[in-house]
Structures are given as structure tokens and as C-alpha cells.
Scaffold this active site. Structure first.
Site, PDB file in Angstrom:
ATOM      1  N   GLY A  26       0.819  -1.203   0.000  1.00 19.52           N
ATOM      2  CA  GLY A  26       0.000   0.000   0.000  1.00 19.52           C
ATOM      3  C   GLY A  26       0.854   1.255   0.000  1.00 19.52           C
ATOM      4  O   GLY A  26       1.935   1.288  -0.582  1.00 19.52           O
ATOM      5  N   LEU A  27       0.338   2.303   0.646  1.00 14.18           N
ATOM      6  CA  LEU A  27       1.026   3.598   0.736  1.00 14.18           C
ATOM      7  C   LEU A  27       1.336   4.167  -0.645  1.00 14.18           C
ATOM      8  O   LEU A  27       2.411   4.708  -0.880  1.00 14.18           O
ATOM      9  CB  LEU A  27       2.316   3.480   1.562  1.00 14.18           C
ATOM     10  CG  LEU A  27       2.143   3.067   3.031  1.00 14.18           C
ATOM     11  CD1 LEU A  27       3.507   2.917   3.695  1.00 14.18           C
ATOM     12  CD2 LEU A  27       1.286   4.059   3.784  1.00 14.18           C
ATOM     13  N   CYS A  28       0.394   4.037  -1.570  1.00 13.13           N
ATOM     14  CA  CYS A  28       0.585   4.577  -2.920  1.00 13.13           C
ATOM     15  C   CYS A  28      -0.667   5.331  -3.379  1.00 13.13           C
ATOM     16  O   CYS A  28      -1.097   5.213  -4.518  1.00 13.13           O
ATOM     17  CB  CYS A  28       0.960   3.482  -3.907  1.00 13.13           C
ATOM     18  SG  CYS A  28      -0.046   1.985  -3.819  1.00 13.13           S
ATOM     19  N   GLY A  29      -1.257   6.084  -2.445  1.00 10.81           N
ATOM     20  CA  GLY A  29      -2.407   6.910  -2.795  1.00 10.81           C
ATOM     21  C   GLY A  29      -3.607   6.071  -3.192  1.00 10.81           C
ATOM     22  O   GLY A  29      -3.908   5.038  -2.590  1.00 10.81           O
TER      23      GLY A  29
END
Length: 283
Positions: free
Chosen positions: A86-89
Site C-alpha cells: 500500500g502507501l501509494c495513494g
């Protein structure tokens, strides 16, 4: 009013988070460069192959090769390409939303999923749609061999009449801050729409058309799967780089606000002490 030590602790926590987001941005920037180079190298070959084979398929009979056979069956497979992390908008959320919409529009069909990436697998594992196969961890070291194995499995299932249509859904890389969600039909091979005014000309084949189709059509499917994986990998790194840059900027703003608030609290405490000292001296 909170104590100064609590505010300082919070500022220190935000600074630590900011260091992490800056490091993740730099890592994604380095990975993005390599992913872009691989993607830009594969794009012209994949697109030209699609153009040529679509033109050949438009002039060929369906019986020329099993992958050209057009079916109106009910068995549809969606190959969904998401990220492992994750952590990709909105990279994963947008494509999952599109996948759900794609499946709900075809509720009257026999639907199956083949997620590539942990996020897609985890999301649809709790949903009602059947997962035919799953592929996790491919993007750690993306190679053509992985795409080839997936494509050959799809080809085998299609030629064995286990599937009637195969679609691939992925994020196409447009820029660092922009990705485009693409839904493409992988099988059967798309045919080029010929203009009615265009003369019905065919190619001169050497060797025989059957030999060309037998060699090129499976290769075409392998290349298109590999290109989708490369596009998704580059788009993921671009999205994560943008998301981490935004997170770092937000952390800077938060540190500035907390520092200003800490100074106000400290000034209020000093003023209170001065008032107490003056009051005590006066009395």
C-alpha cells in the site's frame, strides 16, 4: 492545555514519520527509473505486435487458430493487476473499484478472477466472486518468465474451452502523478475494425498462415501480459512517490503548526510565572 513535553514528543514523532516518508520517496524514485526504462522498451514492440496481429486476425478465418475463435459464452475471467503493498495513494483503491464495477455489470455471466498482487487478492478473497488463481510477490523481481507462465496458463484454459473471454485490468503509466485504468480483452485476440470502403486485401504469407499464427499468437499474449505488469509496476512506483511527497509536505506543515503552538504554550507559561512573581512581590 497540554504540557510542553507532550507537544515536543508529538513533534519528534512527526519528524520521525517524515524521515520515513522521505526515504520511501527516494526509494520509489530509484525504482521508478528502472521500471520506466523497462516499460518504455517494451511498449513499441507490444503495440506494434498488437497492431499487426489485429490486422491479420481481421483478414483471417476464426478456424485459422483457436485463439482467434470468437465466442459468446458465459465464462469470463478477469486478470486484475494490483500492487503487493500500500502507501501509494489511490492506486489500489481506484483499480479495485473499477474491477467491482466490471464484475457487477456482468452479474449474469459465470465470472472468475485471477488477481496479480497481494492487495487485489486480499480484497476479493472476502467477496463472492471465485478466484481461479492468484499470483503474489511477482513485482519483487519482475521477469518475463513469470508473465509467460501466466499467459500460457490462460492460453491452455482458453483452448480447452474452460474460458470464453479473458480480460486484463491494470493501471497504465501516464506520468508520475497520473495513471490511467485500462481494461483490455486478452482472449480471443481483438480484430482490427476494417473500414467498409477499404479494399479486401490480404497479406502474402511466408511461411504458411497456420505456422505464423501458431508461433505469433501465443507470443503476443505473453507480451501483452508482460507489458501490463510493467505498466502497473511503473505506475505503482510513480503513485507511491507522489503519495510520499505529499505526506512529507503534510508532515512539514504539521511540524510548523505544532512548533507555533508549543511556542504559544511556553510563552503563556512564562507570562503566568511572571504574573505570579509580581503578585507575590506586591503582596
Amino acid at each position: 492545555m497540554p504540557a510542553l513535553v507532550d507537544i515536543r514528543r508529538r513533534i519528534r514523532s512527526v519528524k520521525n514519520t517524515q524521515q520515513i516518508t522521505k526515504a520511501m520517496k527516494m526509494v520509489s524514485a530509484a525504482k521508478l527509473r528502472r521500471a520506466q526504462d523497462a516499460m518504455f522498451a517494451a511498449r513499441p514492440y507490444a503495440r506494434k505486435m498488437m497492431e499487426v496481429l489485429s490486422s491479420m486476425a481481421a483478414r483471417a478465418e476464426q478456424t485459422a487458430h483457436p485463439l482467434l475463435e470468437q465466442r459468446e459464452g458465459e465464462r469470463i475471467l478477469l486478470v486484475l493487476v494490483t500492487a503487493d503493498k500500500g502507501l501509494c495513494g489511490g492506486f489500489n483503491a481506484n483499480i479495485l473499484r473499477t474491477a467491482v464495477r466490471f464484475l457487477e455489470e456482468r452479474n449474469d455471466k459465470e465470472l472468475q478472477l485471477e488477481p496479480i498482487g497481494r492487495k487485489g487478492r486480499d480484497f476479493f478473497k472476502r467477496r463472492r466472486w471465485k478466484i481461479r488463481n492468484e499470483h503474489v510477490g511477482l513485482f519483487q523481481n519482475l521477469k518475463f518468465g513469470a508473465a509467460k507462465a501466466i499467459a500460457q496458463d490462460l492460453i491452455q484454459a482458453y483452448t480447452a474451452h474452460e474460458l470464453d473471454q479473458v480480460y486484463v485490468l491494470y493501471n497504465e503509466f501516464k506520468s508520475v502523478i497520473q495513471q490511467r485504468i485500462v481494461v483490455e480483452r486478452l482472449l480471443p485476440i481483438e480484430k482490427l475494425a476494417l473500414s467498409p470502403t477499404e479494399p479486401a486485401l490480404d497479406y502474402i504469407y511466408e511461411p504458411k498462415p497456420a505456422d505464423i499464427f501458431a508461433a505469433m499468437l501465443p507470443r503476443h499474449v505473453e507480451i501483452q501480459v508482460f507489458r501490463a505488469l510493467l505498466e502497473s509496476a511503473a505506475a505503482e512506483h510513480g503513485a507511491r512517490m507522489s503519495a510520499m511527497d505529499a505526506a512529507s509536505n503534510n508532515a512539514s506543515d504539521m511540524i510548523e503548526r505544532l512548533t507555533l503552538y508549543m511556542n504559544k504554550v511556553r510563552q503563556a507559561a512564562i507570562t503566568k510565572e511572571i504574573i505570579e512573581v509580581v503578585s507575590g512581590a506586591s503582596s
